[in-house]
Write a protein that holds these residues in place. Structure first.
Motif, mmCIF file in Angstrom:
data_model
loop_
_atom_site.group_PDB
_atom_site.id
_atom_site.type_symbol
_atom_site.label_atom_id
_atom_site.label_comp_id
_atom_site.label_asym_id
_atom_site.label_seq_id
_atom_site.Cartn_x
_atom_site.Cartn_y
_atom_site.Cartn_z
ATOM 1 N N ASN A 107 -33.092 15.940 -28.930
ATOM 2 C CA ASN A 107 -32.157 16.066 -27.823
ATOM 3 C C ASN A 107 -32.868 16.693 -26.633
ATOM 4 O O ASN A 107 -33.736 17.556 -26.794
ATOM 5 C CB ASN A 107 -30.970 16.944 -28.214
ATOM 6 N N LEU A 122 -29.201 14.368 -23.330
ATOM 7 C CA LEU A 122 -29.587 13.072 -23.867
ATOM 8 C C LEU A 122 -29.946 13.199 -25.338
ATOM 9 O O LEU A 122 -30.520 14.203 -25.762
ATOM 10 C CB LEU A 122 -30.805 12.510 -23.127
ATOM 11 N N GLU A 123 -29.599 12.161 -26.080
ATOM 12 C CA GLU A 123 -30.044 12.039 -27.467
ATOM 13 C C GLU A 123 -30.985 10.845 -27.537
ATOM 14 O O GLU A 123 -30.591 9.717 -27.225
ATOM 15 C CB GLU A 123 -28.853 11.844 -28.405
ATOM 16 N N CYS A 146 -32.169 0.810 -17.760
ATOM 17 C CA CYS A 146 -30.852 0.182 -17.913
ATOM 18 C C CYS A 146 -30.729 -0.931 -16.884
ATOM 19 O O CYS A 146 -31.531 -1.027 -15.950
ATOM 20 C CB CYS A 146 -29.723 1.202 -17.753
ATOM 21 N N GLU A 159 -25.452 6.948 -16.351
ATOM 22 C CA GLU A 159 -25.374 5.756 -17.192
ATOM 23 C C GLU A 159 -25.233 6.195 -18.651
ATOM 24 O O GLU A 159 -25.852 7.172 -19.074
ATOM 25 C CB GLU A 159 -26.618 4.894 -17.024
ATOM 26 N N PRO A 160 -24.445 5.466 -19.451
ATOM 27 C CA PRO A 160 -24.199 5.926 -20.827
ATOM 28 C C PRO A 160 -25.321 5.646 -21.808
ATOM 29 O O PRO A 160 -25.473 6.355 -22.800
ATOM 30 C CB PRO A 160 -22.934 5.159 -21.223
ATOM 31 N N ILE A 161 -26.139 4.608 -21.564
ATOM 32 C CA ILE A 161 -27.152 4.232 -22.552
ATOM 33 C C ILE A 161 -28.326 3.564 -21.846
ATOM 34 O O ILE A 161 -28.153 2.892 -20.819
ATOM 35 C CB ILE A 161 -26.551 3.291 -23.629
ATOM 36 N N TRP A 162 -29.530 3.809 -22.375
ATOM 37 C CA TRP A 162 -30.744 3.220 -21.825
ATOM 38 C C TRP A 162 -31.612 2.670 -22.950
ATOM 39 O O TRP A 162 -31.587 3.177 -24.073
ATOM 40 C CB TRP A 162 -31.587 4.265 -21.085
ATOM 41 N N TYR A 173 -33.146 3.539 -28.338
ATOM 42 C CA TYR A 173 -32.280 3.788 -27.198
ATOM 43 C C TYR A 173 -32.149 5.287 -26.930
ATOM 44 O O TYR A 173 -32.373 6.127 -27.803
ATOM 45 C CB TYR A 173 -30.890 3.188 -27.441
ATOM 46 N N VAL A 175 -29.195 7.914 -25.346
ATOM 47 C CA VAL A 175 -27.747 7.956 -25.128
ATOM 48 C C VAL A 175 -27.379 9.272 -24.453
ATOM 49 O O VAL A 175 -27.832 10.349 -24.879
ATOM 50 C CB VAL A 175 -26.976 7.819 -26.460
ATOM 51 N N LYS A 176 -26.586 9.175 -23.404
ATOM 52 C CA LYS A 176 -26.050 10.380 -22.788
ATOM 53 C C LYS A 176 -24.767 10.770 -23.512
ATOM 54 O O LYS A 176 -23.958 9.914 -23.860
ATOM 55 C CB LYS A 176 -25.753 10.151 -21.307
ATOM 56 N N ARG A 177 -24.598 12.064 -23.740
ATOM 57 C CA ARG A 177 -23.376 12.529 -24.395
ATOM 58 C C ARG A 177 -22.982 13.887 -23.836
ATOM 59 O O ARG A 177 -23.781 14.567 -23.191
ATOM 60 C CB ARG A 177 -23.566 12.605 -25.908
#
Length: 257
Positions: A107, A122-123, A146, A159-162, A173, A175-177
């Motif tokens: 993370n 980010l994960e 993205c 952005e939610p995912i890259w 990938y 992922v933003k969380r």
């Protein structure tokens, strides 16, 4: 005559509580559960966007970028974008923390300073132990890409995912969380640390975005990062080294393509 057996009484079960990262603990250890979260709201949350000076600056910058690039006849030696060893020209200093259990996904938390709430979490689909091992060997470049959409108004870091590339190799990938309670506990435990690396004294549990029981130590690496905004579709975070050019170095690129 046999003595009658006394009736059985149900035994009281000792209640359990959850440790800061989700593993069960006995009632005896509840004194060390969950430190109080005293992290402050980032100042960017309180700013009103769209001021006149900001709009004027963006227009001038856009006009400047539309001009043709002239190649000078005399080429000057390029030493990178750094004016000093620990500063990037045009960058904003933030605090970055890599953390997670060695066998689970790493993370990355970005904060304005160690005492503020994360502005970005980010994960990444890279095992924590593998990334820290690579950082100990040499330069690591992470690119997060993205798709660029017409009339895009979302900030690139929102952005939610890259798609994730590590040193040019596709690695899954990113992922933003939103920060979980476990993430905030980690940030709270590190609120007095400006930079450094080590192992957090916590019981293995569901922290670090993995969920469920984890194996290994919860390791972390914290350093100053320089945030450089290239355009609406590109943003870069450079990890700065306190000892100059030696030691681990990490660059994280966000780009819309």
């Amino acid at each position: 005559m046999a003595t009658p057996t006394p009736p059985l009484t149900p035994r009281m079960q000792t209640p359990t509580t959850m440790s800061p990262l989700g593993s069960p603990r006995s009632k005896k250890s509840t004194a060390t559960v969950m430190p109080e979260i005293t992290l402050e709201q980032p100042s960017s949350k309180n700013k009103t966007p769209g001021s006149k000076s900001t709009k004027l600056f963006r227009r001038v910058r856009s006009a400047f970028r539309s001009l043709p690039i002239m190649s000078p006849m005399c080429k000057l030696p390029m030493g990178g974008t750094r004016l000093h060893e620990n500063h990037v020209h045009g960058g904003t200093r933030v605090t970055g923390t890599l953390f997670g259990y060695r066998k689970t996904r790493v993370n990355l938390a970005i904060q304005e300073n160690p005492r503020s709430l994360p502005i970005l979490l980010l994960e990444l689909a890279i095992p924590t132990g593998k990334l820290l091992q690579d950082l100990g060997v040499g330069l690591v470049r992470i690119a997060l890409e993205c798709e660029k959409k017409p009339s895009e108004k979302t900030k690139i870091v929102d952005e939610p995912i890259w798609a994730l590339y590590c040193n040019g190799k596709k690695s899954g990938y990113g992922v933003k969380r939103e920060p979980t309670e476990e993430d905030l506990v980690v940030m709270q435990m590190l609120h007095a640390v400006s930079m450094g690396a080590g192992v957090l004294p916590v019981t293995s549990g569901g922290g670090g975005g993995g969920g469920g029981q984890q194996e290994g130590d919860l390791t972390y690496m914290r350093a100053h990062f320089e945030r450089v905004v290239g355009s609406r579709d590109s943003e870069t975070y450079y990890m700065m080294n306190p000892d100059g050019n030696s030691g681990p170095e990490l660059s994280i690129f966000f780009v819309r393509v």
